[in-house]
Design a protein around this motif. Structure first.
Motif, PDB file in Angstrom:
ATOM      1  N   ARG A 192       0.830  -1.209   0.108  1.00  0.00           N
ATOM      2  CA  ARG A 192       0.003   0.027   0.009  1.00  0.00           C
ATOM      3  C   ARG A 192       1.036   1.094  -0.165  1.00  0.00           C
ATOM      4  NH1 ARG A 192      -3.303  -0.945   5.256  1.00  0.00           N
ATOM      5  NH2 ARG A 192      -1.081  -2.008   5.623  1.00  0.00           N
ATOM      6  N   THR A 248      -9.038  -0.851  -3.466  1.00  0.00           N
ATOM      7  CA  THR A 248      -9.803  -1.915  -2.728  1.00  0.00           C
ATOM      8  C   THR A 248      -9.903  -3.056  -3.556  1.00  0.00           C
ATOM      9  OG1 THR A 248     -11.871  -1.014  -3.026  1.00  0.00           O
ATOM     10  CG2 THR A 248     -10.795  -0.499  -1.110  1.00  0.00           C
ATOM     11  N   GLY A 257      -8.851  -6.674   4.532  1.00  0.00           N
ATOM     12  CA  GLY A 257      -7.542  -6.622   3.643  1.00  0.00           C
ATOM     13  C   GLY A 257      -7.101  -7.917   3.329  1.00  0.00           C
ATOM     14  N   ASP A 288      -2.235  -5.516   2.822  1.00  0.00           N
ATOM     15  CA  ASP A 288      -3.386  -5.170   3.377  1.00  0.00           C
ATOM     16  C   ASP A 288      -3.844  -5.974   4.596  1.00  0.00           C
ATOM     17  OD1 ASP A 288      -5.558  -3.429   3.738  1.00  0.00           O
ATOM     18  OD2 ASP A 288      -6.191  -3.587   1.773  1.00  0.00           O
ATOM     19  N   GLY A 304      -4.120   1.945   1.114  1.00  0.00           N
ATOM     20  CA  GLY A 304      -5.198   1.084   0.890  1.00  0.00           C
ATOM     21  C   GLY A 304      -6.213   1.827  -0.024  1.00  0.00           C
ATOM     22  N   ARG A 313      -8.874  -8.547   0.052  1.00  0.00           N
ATOM     23  CA  ARG A 313      -8.290  -7.914  -1.160  1.00  0.00           C
ATOM     24  C   ARG A 313      -7.054  -8.679  -1.386  1.00  0.00           C
ATOM     25  NH1 ARG A 313      -9.202  -2.238   2.281  1.00  0.00           N
ATOM     26  NH2 ARG A 313     -11.570  -2.123   1.701  1.00  0.00           N
TER      27      ARG A 313
END
Length: 204
Positions: free
Chosen positions: A13, A40, A70, A65, A37, A73
């Protein structure tokens, strides 16, 4: 888009992946923010990108993440790895490689994906080590070395299907250039292509 070269941009990130995607494509493809972040979900765009040709550019969420969302993702990012022909690892040159960057490099190697390490934010660190063969220093915000980056990505387009599809028994009307050298023998061309691909995947 199945026949297009899929180029995935990966990294932590706030390393500047989305800014770099926008700089490379010349479009506001990805949302950019100082907030960690911001990306997404994977964002993909089919387009013509010179000097590469027909491609699908994919911006991915940060591989570091955290939390339940997270993890989802990161899982999506791993899925993108399965469809990437070329991987671009974006790292912040002011911070160096982190554990998640090294994990991505290991995944690239395991999956045998040609990859390039892009040290972003070089404008914030003018004095830096000389780039290795599979590295380049750029600045997405200042548009430094963006054209050189596109040239490097174009050079990574080693099409494995060409090697698989070569009929080694038939050399009639065959000619192929690999690494600036002309080959008229299919077997020799296949060996040269495999060698070129292996070289791109190794860290010097």
């Amino acid at each position: 888009s199945a026949n297009r070269v899929h180029i995935g941009f990966f990294g932590r990130r706030n390393a500047g992946k989305s800014s770099l995607v926008n700089a490379v494509t010349g479009q506001e493809l990805a949302v950019v923010s100082d907030t960690r972040g911001t990306t997404t979900d994977p964002v993909s765009k089919a387009m013509e990108l010179l000097p590469i040709g027909p491609v699908v550019i994919i911006d991915t969420p940060g591989f570091d993440d955290e939390g339940a969302l997270g993890e989802l993702r990161v899982r999506k990012t791993r899925q993108i790895l399965n469809k990437s022909d070329v991987a671009v690892l974006v790292a912040d040159c002011t911070e160096g490689l982190k554990d998640c960057d090294r994990e991505l490099i290991e995944i690239f190697r395991q999956k045998e994906i040609p990859w390039l390490l892009v040290w972003n934010k070089c404008d914030l660190k003018p004095e830096h080590p000389e780039a290795k063969e599979n590295e380049i220093y750029v600045s997405a915000t200042e548009k430094i070395e963006i054209e050189a980056l596109k040239e490097k990505i174009a050079g990574m387009r080693v099409d494995a299907d060409v090697v698989k599809g070569i009929d080694l028994q038939d050399n009639d009307h065959f000619a192929m250039t690999v690494g600036g050298k002309l080959y008229t023998d299919k077997k020799e061309a296949g060996v040269a292509l495999i060698s070129a691909a292996s070289g791109l995947r190794s860290v010097k």
